[in-house]
Write an enzyme that holds these catalytic residues in place. Structure first.
Site, mmCIF file in Angstrom:
data_model
loop_
_atom_site.group_PDB
_atom_site.id
_atom_site.type_symbol
_atom_site.label_atom_id
_atom_site.label_comp_id
_atom_site.label_asym_id
_atom_site.label_seq_id
_atom_site.Cartn_x
_atom_site.Cartn_y
_atom_site.Cartn_z
ATOM 1 N N ASP A 192 0.850 -1.188 0.000
ATOM 2 C CA ASP A 192 0.000 0.000 0.000
ATOM 3 C C ASP A 192 0.887 1.240 0.000
ATOM 4 O O ASP A 192 2.096 1.167 0.229
ATOM 5 C CB ASP A 192 -0.951 0.001 1.206
ATOM 6 C CG ASP A 192 -0.219 0.058 2.536
ATOM 7 O OD1 ASP A 192 0.913 -0.475 2.615
ATOM 8 O OD2 ASP A 192 -0.753 0.632 3.493
ATOM 9 N N ASP A 194 2.043 4.684 1.592
ATOM 10 C CA ASP A 194 2.055 5.371 2.887
ATOM 11 C C ASP A 194 1.933 6.872 2.667
ATOM 12 O O ASP A 194 2.711 7.458 1.899
ATOM 13 C CB ASP A 194 3.354 5.063 3.639
ATOM 14 C CG ASP A 194 3.526 3.570 3.897
ATOM 15 O OD1 ASP A 194 2.616 2.977 4.493
ATOM 16 O OD2 ASP A 194 4.561 3.011 3.500
#
Length: 470
Positions: A192, A194
């Site tokens: 993912d 950040d």
């Protein structure tokens, strides 16, 4: 009772409001009117465009999306709970007030991307990075599964959306971590993305609704008490989709950053110090034990950036890093000698308990402490040539009375992060701390001093159950 308010509530609730509902909801009439006048046809069109652009492979028809949206905007008609009505009104108000500017704008024509020439192929740094990580790979592999490792199938779609979001909102949202390093070195893999942003809650609520309307599944937002201004979005299987730290605008301004392909990333110099700091956290060393190669390419990229940007020579020559440090078990304070460098302080008291730091700052009667929120995870106070700060990670000991070099270096990195955030002197100590990583033998961990235990309840935003807790 006012006839106009009664009529508004009647139209919104789909029934005549009770006396209690009237008095409890009359303060919300302006928001309710905004919800009722909201052009849902345009909104439905935006959601469909977002779906086509970022979630194209998800099997949901335009009619299903429309049904999901219209059902939610009539949800207030199916409950008489005042608490649930307040939640529905709050979330609907956020949607009608912000969705177009936050996520709807991503469907419009993209601005021209100025391609960056900043690319790094750190072949020469891989051996150095490998040797550094081998020397600090002193933890045993843990079998526990951290939340950040339990990821949702929606992450790929959300990443696609986030790449566009970061370009469109690059004044209020920046990224760090693996994706930011991927922009420097495309051979780096990332999960993912950040992010740090100034409107985290609004963004995540809008994203939660987008996913709900497209998939028909509930998603939930969690606020974790031991991480400052942090929220995580999880899917209906409680798997991680994306998380975000919220920062004030003045903190965002202080963060060093560089622009790559219209996306601002946290300056890799600062990220390198953060990485060094985080190695003091035993969980991160356990991650390293599981997959050293993953960390090697990241560290090599950071070292190459810093070598080129600051002209640092990596030869292992160092005299003052990590800065001398001692640990007081009773007070849980690390005392650091910073006198060898050109800082505005000569000594640092680094607290492992944040409440103790706050209490001592009050006793000093000082009001000029600087809080960089989750960027540093601590306030900093300089008083009478002494720094007072908080360290949120574990402290590793190499013997009963000696701080392990990994943690001593981590504390030193924390102090250097303050220097960068305040535009202080940092180049010589930066060179020293990087060179202090080189040509080291493994030193086993004798003991682990636990980090500060935060108390508090998880905050929840559950769209399906109409719950908001803080």
């Amino acid at each position: 009772m006012s006839n106009s308010i009664t009529l508004t509530l009647k139209n919104y609730l789909g029934r005549m409001p009770t006396i209690n509902e009237y008095h409890m909801l009359k303060s919300q009439v302006r928001n309710i009117q905004k919800i009722m006048f909201f052009n849902k046809d345009i909104f439905i069109s935006l959601i469909k465009k977002n779906k086509k652009k970022f979630f194209s492979e998800i099997k949901s028809s335009p009619s299903e999306i429309k049904t999901h949206i219209l059902e939610y905007f009539l949800k207030q008609q199916k409950t008489s709970s005042i608490g649930k009505l307040y939640t529905i009104i709050e979330l609907q108000t956020i949607l009608v007030s912000s969705y177009t500017d936050v996520l709807g704008v991503l469907t419009t024509k993209s601005p021209y991307v100025f391609p960056s020439n900043i690319k790094y192929e750190p072949h020469s740094m891989k051996k150095i990075a490998h040797d550094i990580l081998t020397s600090i790979n002193v933890a045993t592999i843990s079998e526990k599964v951290m939340g950040r490792h339990n990821v949702s199938n929606l992450v790929t779609n959300v990443n696609l959306l986030m790449e566009e979001y970061l370009r469109r909102h690059n004044k209020s949202c920046i990224c760090y971590g693996s994706y930011s390093l991927y922009l420097l070195n495309p051979s780096i893999k990332y999960g993912d993305i950040d992010i740090l942003q100034t409107n985290s809650r609004i963004f995540l609520i809008n994203l939660a609704f987008l996913i709900k309307f497209i998939t028909g599944h509930n998603v939930m937002l969690l606020k974790v008490p031991y991480l400052k201004n942090y929220m995580v979005l999880r899917d209906n299987e409680d798997k991680h989709i994306i998380d975000s730290f919220n920062v004030r605008q003045e903190t965002m301004h202080a963060i060093p950053k560089i622009l790559i392909d219209n996306i601002y990333i946290v300056d890799p110099t600062f990220q390198l110090l953060s990485m060094i700091k985080m190695f003091s956290q035993i969980d991160r060393l356990e991650d390293l034990a599981k997959n050293q190669e993953k960390a090697t390419i990241k560290l090599a990229t950071l070292l190459e950036y810093v070598r080129i940007k600051h002209g640092i020579i990596l030869n292992g020559n160092v005299t003052n890093m990590p800065m001398p440090a001692s640990f007081n078990y009773e007070k849980r304070i690390v005392t650091v000698d910073a006198s060898k460098y050109n800082f505005s302080f000569k000594k640092c008291f680094v607290y492992l308990d944040e409440n103790s730091l706050s209490s001592d700052i009050l006793d000093l009667n000082a009001d000029d402490a600087i809080d960089f929120e989750n960027v540093s995870n601590s306030v900093f106070l300089i008083n009478d040539e002494v720094m007072y700060t908080y360290f949120s990670n574990t402290i590793l000991m190499s013997s009963k009375n000696e701080i392990h070099e990994i943690s001593a270096r981590g504390v030193s990195a924390h102090i250097l992060m303050y220097q960068i955030l305040t535009d202080g002197d940092f180049l010589i100590p930066l060179s020293d701390i990087i060179n202090s990583l080189m040509f080291k033998e493994k030193t086993p961990i004798f003991n682990i001093i636990p980090r500060d235990k935060k108390t508090g309840k998880h905050g929840i935003i559950n769209i399906e159950k109409d719950i908001i807790t803080h």
